[in-house]
Each structure stands twice: as C-alpha cells, then as structure tokens.
Design an enzyme around this catalytic site. Structure first.
Site, PDB file in Angstrom:
ATOM      1  N   ARG A   1     -95.098 106.713   4.825  1.00 47.59           N
ATOM      2  CA  ARG A   1     -94.951 105.238   4.723  1.00 47.59           C
ATOM      3  C   ARG A   1     -95.353 104.512   6.012  1.00 47.59           C
ATOM      4  O   ARG A   1     -95.362 103.262   5.890  1.00 47.59           O
ATOM      5  CB  ARG A   1     -93.418 105.053   4.606  1.00 47.59           C
ATOM      6  CG  ARG A   1     -92.874 105.848   3.191  1.00 47.59           C
ATOM      7  CD  ARG A   1     -91.451 106.082   3.536  1.00 47.59           C
ATOM      8  NE  ARG A   1     -90.847 106.869   4.664  1.00 47.59           N
ATOM      9  CZ  ARG A   1     -89.800 106.447   5.157  1.00 47.59           C
ATOM     10  NH1 ARG A   1     -88.880 105.927   4.682  1.00 47.59           N
ATOM     11  NH2 ARG A   1     -89.497 107.272   6.374  1.00 47.59           N
TER      12      ARG A   1
ATOM     13  N   GLN B   1     -78.619  89.133  26.040  1.00 52.86           N
ATOM     14  CA  GLN B   1     -79.510  87.960  25.513  1.00 52.86           C
ATOM     15  C   GLN B   1     -80.983  88.738  25.226  1.00 52.86           C
ATOM     16  O   GLN B   1     -81.333  89.606  26.057  1.00 52.86           O
ATOM     17  CB  GLN B   1     -79.625  86.821  26.364  1.00 52.86           C
ATOM     18  CG  GLN B   1     -80.481  85.650  25.737  1.00 52.86           C
ATOM     19  CD  GLN B   1     -80.481  84.292  26.476  1.00 52.86           C
ATOM     20  OE1 GLN B   1     -79.218  84.301  26.915  1.00 52.86           O
ATOM     21  NE2 GLN B   1     -81.407  83.667  26.704  1.00 52.86           N
TER      22      GLN B   1
ATOM     23  N   ASN C   1     -84.663  87.822  23.971  1.00 47.91           N
ATOM     24  CA  ASN C   1     -85.469  86.343  23.839  1.00 47.91           C
ATOM     25  C   ASN C   1     -86.833  86.834  23.370  1.00 47.91           C
ATOM     26  O   ASN C   1     -87.217  88.127  23.379  1.00 47.91           O
ATOM     27  CB  ASN C   1     -85.691  85.744  25.309  1.00 47.91           C
ATOM     28  CG  ASN C   1     -84.597  85.041  25.707  1.00 47.91           C
ATOM     29  OD1 ASN C   1     -83.871  84.601  24.988  1.00 47.91           O
ATOM     30  ND2 ASN C   1     -84.563  84.926  27.064  1.00 47.91           N
TER      31      ASN C   1
ATOM     32  N   ARG D   1     -97.279  83.318  32.087  1.00 52.90           N
ATOM     33  CA  ARG D   1     -95.873  82.892  32.134  1.00 52.90           C
ATOM     34  C   ARG D   1     -95.164  83.492  33.062  1.00 52.90           C
ATOM     35  O   ARG D   1     -95.190  84.638  33.367  1.00 52.90           O
ATOM     36  CB  ARG D   1     -95.112  83.287  30.841  1.00 52.90           C
ATOM     37  CG  ARG D   1     -95.386  82.470  29.504  1.00 52.90           C
ATOM     38  CD  ARG D   1     -94.708  82.827  28.478  1.00 52.90           C
ATOM     39  NE  ARG D   1     -95.067  82.407  27.207  1.00 52.90           N
ATOM     40  CZ  ARG D   1     -94.543  81.225  26.449  1.00 52.90           C
ATOM     41  NH1 ARG D   1     -93.489  80.943  27.056  1.00 52.90           N
ATOM     42  NH2 ARG D   1     -94.804  80.721  25.342  1.00 52.90           N
TER      43      ARG D   1
ATOM     44  N   HIS E   1     -90.593  84.482  36.932  1.00 46.90           N
ATOM     45  CA  HIS E   1     -89.443  83.892  37.028  1.00 46.90           C
ATOM     46  C   HIS E   1     -88.471  85.161  37.390  1.00 46.90           C
ATOM     47  O   HIS E   1     -88.628  86.361  37.168  1.00 46.90           O
ATOM     48  CB  HIS E   1     -89.245  83.741  35.580  1.00 46.90           C
ATOM     49  CG  HIS E   1     -90.157  82.709  34.996  1.00 46.90           C
ATOM     50  ND1 HIS E   1     -89.844  82.475  33.400  1.00 46.90           N
ATOM     51  CD2 HIS E   1     -90.747  81.895  35.329  1.00 46.90           C
ATOM     52  CE1 HIS E   1     -90.715  81.273  33.348  1.00 46.90           C
ATOM     53  NE2 HIS E   1     -91.303  81.032  34.624  1.00 46.90           N
TER      54      HIS E   1
ATOM     55  N   LYS F   1     -84.303  93.155  32.826  1.00 51.05           N
ATOM     56  CA  LYS F   1     -85.190  92.733  31.796  1.00 51.05           C
ATOM     57  C   LYS F   1     -86.036  94.078  31.503  1.00 51.05           C
ATOM     58  O   LYS F   1     -86.648  94.703  32.053  1.00 51.05           O
ATOM     59  CB  LYS F   1     -86.292  91.697  32.044  1.00 51.05           C
ATOM     60  CG  LYS F   1     -85.700  90.319  32.522  1.00 51.05           C
ATOM     61  CD  LYS F   1     -86.959  89.250  32.759  1.00 51.05           C
ATOM     62  CE  LYS F   1     -86.454  88.158  33.396  1.00 51.05           C
ATOM     63  NZ  LYS F   1     -87.471  87.502  34.054  1.00 51.05           N
TER      64      LYS F   1
ATOM     65  N   HIS G   1     -90.617  88.254  37.568  1.00 47.65           N
ATOM     66  CA  HIS G   1     -91.471  88.851  36.225  1.00 47.65           C
ATOM     67  C   HIS G   1     -92.511  87.500  35.765  1.00 47.65           C
ATOM     68  O   HIS G   1     -91.942  86.491  35.579  1.00 47.65           O
ATOM     69  CB  HIS G   1     -90.733  89.349  35.119  1.00 47.65           C
ATOM     70  CG  HIS G   1     -91.336  89.335  33.889  1.00 47.65           C
ATOM     71  ND1 HIS G   1     -91.416  88.884  32.809  1.00 47.65           N
ATOM     72  CD2 HIS G   1     -92.207  90.546  33.948  1.00 47.65           C
ATOM     73  CE1 HIS G   1     -92.130  89.503  31.918  1.00 47.65           C
ATOM     74  NE2 HIS G   1     -92.490  90.419  32.389  1.00 47.65           N
TER      75      HIS G   1
ATOM     76  N   TYR H   1     -87.939  90.125  25.184  1.00 42.89           N
ATOM     77  CA  TYR H   1     -87.181  90.248  26.167  1.00 42.89           C
ATOM     78  C   TYR H   1     -85.819  90.779  26.067  1.00 42.89           C
ATOM     79  O   TYR H   1     -84.966  89.817  25.300  1.00 42.89           O
ATOM     80  CB  TYR H   1     -87.171  89.183  27.260  1.00 42.89           C
ATOM     81  CG  TYR H   1     -88.427  88.488  27.414  1.00 42.89           C
ATOM     82  CD1 TYR H   1     -88.919  87.701  26.253  1.00 42.89           C
ATOM     83  CD2 TYR H   1     -89.322  88.611  28.616  1.00 42.89           C
ATOM     84  CE1 TYR H   1     -90.284  87.159  26.544  1.00 42.89           C
ATOM     85  CE2 TYR H   1     -90.378  87.818  28.893  1.00 42.89           C
ATOM     86  CZ  TYR H   1     -90.900  87.126  27.830  1.00 42.89           C
ATOM     87  OH  TYR H   1     -92.143  86.408  28.193  1.00 42.89           O
TER      88      TYR H   1
END
Ligand SMILES: Cc1cn([C@H]2C[C@H](O)[C@@H](COP(=O)(O)OP(=O)(O)O[C@H]3O[C@H](C)C(=O)[C@H](O)[C@H]3O)O2)c(=O)[nH]c1=O
Length: 186
Positions: A26, A49, A51, A62, A65, A75, A122, A135
């Site tokens: 499958r 959290q 994201n 990006r 951070h 993370k 990161h 994330y």
C-alpha cells in the site's frame, strides 16, 4: 528494529536522525517523532509546539534563529517536501566549537531530520521550489525572547549552496556579531 537511527554530528549535541520507513504493497509508514527513541539523542522534554513552514521559492533562506533563556529550545527539523540545506550554528557560551556551524541536506526523499540543541541558531536554504518543513520545539514561541544572527555573518562564514534568492527583512536586519559576543548561556 530502530525506526529512528541517530548519528552524531561534529558539533556536540547536534544529531542527524534517519527515518527507516516500513513499506508494503500500500505504501509506507515512518515515525516523525518517538520520545523513547529520541531520548537517546538527548531529547528529554515534551514537545511544546509544532510548526510548519511552506517556502515556495528555491534559494530562499530562513534564519538564523534561536530563542533566549529561559525559553531556549531544542528543535527537531524535518523536511516533508522538497529539499533544504539545513544549518546549525553553535552559540553556546564556553563551547569548544563556539561559532562553528554544520550543514546537512534534508529532503522528503532522504528521510533525514536534524536535532538542533539549545544554544544553537538554526536556518536553512531551499534547494528546490515548494519546500515544506516541520519543526518540533521543546519550548513555546515567545516573541520577546527571539534571537537571530545573520545568515551571511563573516564571523560565521556559512557557505550556502546557492545565491540567496529571498530572505525576510527581519532576518536581513540581525546584528552582525562582534568579538564582544560571548554566546548564549544554556
Ligand atoms: C516561530 C513562530 C513565529 N511566529 C511569528 C513571528 C513572525 O511574525 C512570523 C514568522 O516568524 P519567523 O520569521 O521567525 O519564521 P521563520 O523565519 O520561518 O522561522 C522558522 O524557520 C527558522 C529557520 C527557524 O529556525 C524557526 O524556529 C522557525 O520558526 O511568525 C509565531 O507567531 N509563532 C511562532 O511559533
């Protein structure tokens, strides 16, 4: 059988996670997160959290951070679609690899994720169009405790695979590091 294979990367605490998919007629199944297995990679906190970013254009950056204590975070970064060059920078005060960076290619096809420890910045560059990243964070987003370093900071010397095609104004405005920067205490 291990579903999430852990590989140690050159910066202490930075890990590469390779997902082993279970396939049948499958299709296939893979774990995106497993507390028991990832505890062996140093992931000891509950997920606070999750994201999801969508980045349509190849060459977009990006980052870089991080969150400041007491909201510093681990993370787990996973590429669900397309391909990225994922980069972590060691900003830990007193670290033997302070200001060193390491990059890995994460893609939907190579089933790889990266665990970014607390005290690291990161960021990533998209290597295809239509990239989606997931994330998992061990701390919630707290606007007043966001930190950032420049993706093109000469003190870091990050070598990006291609010319930066797009970056946010905010990410372009992070202060360049100076010799007085001693890092993040985590
Ligand atoms: C993370 C976050 C952000 N925001 C707001 C803050 C900004 O107004 C907007 C975009 O935030 P930012 O530019 O920080 O998003 P990215 O640049 O995509 O950051 C993401 O990609 C880089 C590479 C990472 O490492 C971050 O952890 C990850 O969040 O969303 C929220 O409202 N909630 C949140 O949880």
């Amino acid at each position: 059988m291990t579903r999430l294979e852990i590989s140690h990367l050159p910066l202490d605490g930075l890990k590469l996670i390779t997902r082993h998919r279970l396939g049948d007629a499958r299709g296939s199944l893979a774990r995106l997160f497993c507390a028991e297995e990832l505890a062996l990679a140093g992931w000891a906190e509950p997920i606070a959290q999750i994201n999801h970013t969508v980045t349509p254009k190849i060459g977009t950056v990006r980052g870089m951070h991080f969150q400041l204590p007491p909201y510093s975070e681990m993370k787990l970064v996973t590429c669900l679609r397309g391909e990225v060059y994922d980069v972590a920078v060691d900003l830990r005060q007193g670290s033997a690899t302070f200001l060193s960076w390491h990059g890995e290619i994460l893609s939907a096809d190579n089933n790889r994720s990266m665990i970014i420890p607390e005290g690291f910045a990161h960021g990533f560059q998209t290597l295809t169009d239509d990239v989606e990243l997931l994330y998992c964070h061990t701390a919630p987003y707290v606007a007043g405790f966001e930190g950032g370093v420049r993706a093109i900071d000469p003190l870091l010397g990050i070598v990006w695979p291609m010319k930066i095609a797009l970056i946010s104004e905010r990410d372009s405005a992070h202060n360049l590091l100076t010799d007085s920067f001693t890092g993040i205490f985590v």
